[in-house]
Design a protein around this motif. Sequence first.
Motif, mmCIF file in Angstrom:
data_model
loop_
_atom_site.group_PDB
_atom_site.id
_atom_site.type_symbol
_atom_site.label_atom_id
_atom_site.label_comp_id
_atom_site.label_asym_id
_atom_site.label_seq_id
_atom_site.Cartn_x
_atom_site.Cartn_y
_atom_site.Cartn_z
ATOM 1 N N ASP A 180 58.995 78.606 191.763
ATOM 2 C CA ASP A 180 58.516 77.284 191.351
ATOM 3 C C ASP A 180 59.038 76.917 189.956
ATOM 4 O OD1 ASP A 180 57.160 77.069 193.723
ATOM 5 O OD2 ASP A 180 55.191 77.571 192.877
ATOM 6 N N ALA A 181 59.076 77.900 189.067
ATOM 7 C CA ALA A 181 59.586 77.636 187.717
ATOM 8 C C ALA A 181 61.043 77.214 187.764
ATOM 9 C CB ALA A 181 59.411 78.881 186.841
ATOM 10 N N ARG A 182 61.821 77.825 188.625
ATOM 11 C CA ARG A 182 63.230 77.441 188.761
ATOM 12 C C ARG A 182 63.357 76.012 189.289
ATOM 13 N NH1 ARG A 182 67.317 81.429 189.365
ATOM 14 N NH2 ARG A 182 68.064 80.417 191.294
ATOM 15 N N LEU A 183 62.491 75.657 190.244
ATOM 16 C CA LEU A 183 62.522 74.293 190.768
ATOM 17 C C LEU A 183 62.069 73.289 189.713
ATOM 18 C CD1 LEU A 183 61.037 74.995 194.310
ATOM 19 C CD2 LEU A 183 63.432 74.486 193.749
ATOM 20 N N ARG A 184 61.073 73.674 188.936
ATOM 21 C CA ARG A 184 60.597 72.797 187.869
ATOM 22 C C ARG A 184 61.699 72.583 186.830
ATOM 23 N NH1 ARG A 184 56.706 75.663 186.695
ATOM 24 N NH2 ARG A 184 57.166 76.470 184.618
ATOM 25 N N HIS A 185 62.407 73.656 186.527
ATOM 26 C CA HIS A 185 63.552 73.549 185.612
ATOM 27 C C HIS A 185 64.577 72.557 186.141
ATOM 28 C CE1 HIS A 185 67.446 74.624 183.859
ATOM 29 N NE2 HIS A 185 67.857 74.863 185.094
ATOM 30 N N HIS A 186 64.891 72.659 187.424
ATOM 31 C CA HIS A 186 65.891 71.780 188.033
ATOM 32 C C HIS A 186 65.535 70.317 187.820
ATOM 33 C CE1 HIS A 186 67.719 69.517 191.383
ATOM 34 N NE2 HIS A 186 68.735 70.350 191.243
ATOM 35 N N ASP A 187 64.279 69.984 188.079
ATOM 36 C CA ASP A 187 63.854 68.587 187.946
ATOM 37 C C ASP A 187 63.777 68.159 186.478
ATOM 38 O OD1 ASP A 187 63.632 68.516 190.688
ATOM 39 O OD2 ASP A 187 61.472 68.939 190.691
ATOM 40 N N TRP A 188 63.332 69.075 185.616
ATOM 41 C CA TRP A 188 63.143 68.739 184.199
ATOM 42 C C TRP A 188 64.457 68.353 183.518
ATOM 43 C CZ3 TRP A 188 58.957 68.221 180.908
ATOM 44 C CH2 TRP A 188 59.264 68.177 179.543
ATOM 45 N N ILE A 189 65.465 69.170 183.709
ATOM 46 C CA ILE A 189 66.711 68.902 182.970
ATOM 47 C C ILE A 189 67.360 67.612 183.454
ATOM 48 C CG2 ILE A 189 67.109 71.339 182.459
ATOM 49 C CD1 ILE A 189 69.358 71.282 184.567
ATOM 50 N N ARG A 190 67.159 67.257 184.701
ATOM 51 C CA ARG A 190 67.750 66.018 185.201
ATOM 52 C C ARG A 190 67.008 64.783 184.704
ATOM 53 N NH1 ARG A 190 69.510 69.991 187.626
ATOM 54 N NH2 ARG A 190 71.447 70.033 188.826
ATOM 55 N N GLU A 191 65.764 64.966 184.307
ATOM 56 C CA GLU A 191 65.016 63.849 183.755
ATOM 57 C C GLU A 191 65.147 63.774 182.238
ATOM 58 O OE1 GLU A 191 60.416 62.147 183.443
ATOM 59 O OE2 GLU A 191 60.893 63.797 184.813
ATOM 60 N N HIS A 192 65.105 64.960 181.566
ATOM 61 C CA HIS A 192 65.039 64.970 180.103
ATOM 62 C C HIS A 192 66.359 65.360 179.434
ATOM 63 C CE1 HIS A 192 60.650 64.477 180.165
ATOM 64 N NE2 HIS A 192 60.641 65.326 181.182
ATOM 65 N N GLY A 193 67.239 66.021 180.154
ATOM 66 C CA GLY A 193 68.508 66.445 179.563
ATOM 67 C C GLY A 193 68.409 67.633 178.643
ATOM 68 N N THR A 194 67.234 68.244 178.586
ATOM 69 C CA THR A 194 67.037 69.442 177.761
ATOM 70 C C THR A 194 66.340 70.497 178.605
ATOM 71 O OG1 THR A 194 64.904 68.637 176.978
ATOM 72 C CG2 THR A 194 66.844 68.099 175.633
ATOM 73 N N ASP A 195 66.316 71.730 178.084
ATOM 74 C CA ASP A 195 65.661 72.805 178.814
ATOM 75 C C ASP A 195 64.147 72.691 178.759
ATOM 76 O OD1 ASP A 195 67.881 74.201 179.827
ATOM 77 O OD2 ASP A 195 68.270 75.094 177.861
ATOM 78 N N LEU A 196 63.486 73.354 179.702
ATOM 79 C CA LEU A 196 62.026 73.382 179.732
ATOM 80 C C LEU A 196 61.479 73.830 178.378
ATOM 81 C CD1 LEU A 196 61.486 75.193 183.150
ATOM 82 C CD2 LEU A 196 60.642 72.891 182.597
ATOM 83 N N PRO A 197 60.413 73.244 177.906
ATOM 84 C CA PRO A 197 59.821 73.689 176.634
ATOM 85 C C PRO A 197 59.490 75.183 176.634
ATOM 86 C CG PRO A 197 58.885 71.593 177.295
ATOM 87 C CD PRO A 197 59.746 72.044 178.443
ATOM 88 N N GLU A 198 59.011 75.705 177.756
ATOM 89 C CA GLU A 198 58.662 77.130 177.800
ATOM 90 C C GLU A 198 59.888 78.023 177.621
ATOM 91 O OE1 GLU A 198 58.195 78.204 182.411
ATOM 92 O OE2 GLU A 198 57.427 76.214 181.871
#
Length: 794
Positions: free
Chosen positions: A768-786
């Motif tokens: 799930d964390a990997r999937l969350r990462h996938h969506d996050w970078i495409r929206e924010h252009g940066t890595d997950l805060p965690e």
Amino acid sequence: MSADTQQAPLEITDEEVRALDAHWRAANYLAVGQIYLMANPLLAEPLRPEHVKPRLLGHWGTSPGLNLVHTHLNRVIKARGQDALCVWGPGHGGPAVLANSWLEGTYTQTYPDVTRDAAGMERLFKQFSFPGGVPSHVAPETPGSIHEGGELGYSLSHAYGAALDNPDLLVACVIGDGEAETGPLAASWHSNKFLDPVHDGAVLPILHLNGYKIANPTVLARLPEPELDELLRGYGHVPIHVAGDDPEAVHRAMAHAMDTALDHIALIQSTAREEGVAERARWPLIVLRTPKGWTGPAEVDGLPVEGTWRSHQVPLSAVRDNPQHLRQLEDWLRSYRPRELFDEHGSPRPLVLDCVPEGARRLGATPHANGGLLLRELPLPPLERYAVPVDKPGVTTHEPTRVLGSLLEHVMHDTAGRRDFRVVGPDETESNRLQAVYSASGKAWQAGTLTVDEHLDRHGRVMEILSEHTCQGWLEGYLLTGRSGLFSCYEAFAHIVDSMVNQHIKWLRVTRRLPWRAPIASLNYLLTSHVWRQDHNGFSHQDPGFVDHVLNKSPEVVRVYLPPDANTLLSVADHALRSRDYVNVIVAGKQPCFDWLSMEQARAHCARGAGIWDWAGTEGGTREPDVVLAAAGDVPTQEVLAAAQLLRRHLPDLTVRVVNVVDLARLLPHEEHPHGMSDFEYDGLFTTDKPVIFAYHGYPWLIHRLAYRRAGHPQLHVRGYKEIGTTTTPFDMVVRNDLDRYRLVMDVIDRVPGLAVRAAPVRQSMEDARLRHHDWIREHGTDLPEVADWTWAG
């Protein structure tokens, strides 16, 4: 013949011409003898088939021209008391250089069994390209050489490297017209824009045009002379042309050209050193046109040979079986009138040796070609002076190469007076965070400058040109003549010099077996801007395979280090700069990296090469680990420690061992590499039966290749770069290649017996964390805060 010089030198006398011609004929005779004969070296009896080698190997075509150059260099060295070195570019000119070394006596000094008489001449002949003998090209075994015959294209950059910081040295460089077609040679013509006439020596290029390669004409030889002249002038040289096939006329012209060139060089240097002239010098260059295979058979079996590609190797190929070829060979050898050249004992007559210099000024005896004799220890400071403080691991960050840059600045500063240390790189010193060196020395530059330029210095010792080949050639020439240095390069583009480092490794391997060759400073690569932090430049800049190439080579020569933080980089660099006769490859990042080890810990860890990080695992010394997490490289180390932290949080009963590898050769068996571990050591570190999840900086199959013989290899699972890259975020690079912390945790769950069911929820959360990462970078252009804000919390 033409030259832009102030006054024509005096013509040489008829007596000097006779002496030069005698030396040249003697060298030609010895060159032919090496290719063909194994007995009857002085033709004391008619030549018979059994006097001829059963296998005829070697290259005749270039030899007469090289002999001419050697003869005339002897003359000016002796006449002027000049310290000189010659780089012989034509790959297989071995017969000529060996012949001249024997004539001047250095070969006998180096190999006392090859005496300068008939018996020694016979040994010289038989050993050439013969089992148990010497190679057919100029090689480490050849006295006076710093350039391997197989290094086609590198001669001129080697010559300039030899001249740097050698103010009294003349480096002649013979460039074959085939070699002149290579990319490395084409770029190295620009080295004259970096040569400082005050602190450096001089390079005299001698472009030898004999018209052909193995079977084709050469480009420069077919250019009309005015066009070639314009090309060379465009490169910044003053060409002096010598051409012909009449020996007497060519001797006179060549002597005139040599005197003209050396007078011009002397004027450039005296003007710069005494008057402080700051204009860029236009250095002389000799263009020598002579027939390929000059003085050899004009025709063989009805086909033209001299002056054609057919003279490239062995003009008469069936001497043992073809009586006509045998007669031609004897006529060819006798055409040099050997009785005029050698006395009844086989020793060179005085006229032959009239032009030969004495002692260390002989080209085969110069200490500049045995650089270890001149090498001095570098003034390396205590590492504690530049170490970063580490109270707790994984809390603070530094840019490792920037920290190293401060150390290199110290070395550059402390070698300012003696000028025997340089940093080279293809326009990347500042990009690779080594700009601290500019405080001690600017960038070498003799061309024009603008007000916006920074750090350019006519006397600088930082070398930058956007040609990896030229950088490598400069540094090799510098090291081989007794100095030290460092080559900084983007990791992906180190591959450009694959062939060059291959040849240098072979050179070092051979020299280790030659007791007369003194050890030289190691060739040290710093590969940075590496695969995991080329997220901005993208796929074209993502290639960690140089390490694979190097580790295929001679194990007694190659070393590969992957320091995980700034202090381990300092320790590794200190070791590499002190070492001798190695090729050291150091892979380290320039981006902010967590500090894991204090300087004391870093020294101990680097000395081990691979070790357990107790503070990162959960063993506690009470039982064997359930799993081993291993890492080699800075980004893999961070991901392994992040994975260890996740395992501690989500699976607290799991016993985890964390192993870090700095010296990649430690994974090899000790029988295969001097740094390799015994099976006992390896098994103690990695176990024989527990899963090992290994996060590696480069291509994962290299780790499998290094460890395939180990008992625990079936349990070894390696994650690394899988040739999947793009322009993306830093963490997305590791996710795309399955090297990320979440994937590593999933690997542990997949491979530790009993976890598949018990830890299924944990595995799902990692996915799930990997999937969350996938969506996050495409929206924010940066890595997950965690991820972006992660630190090691223990």
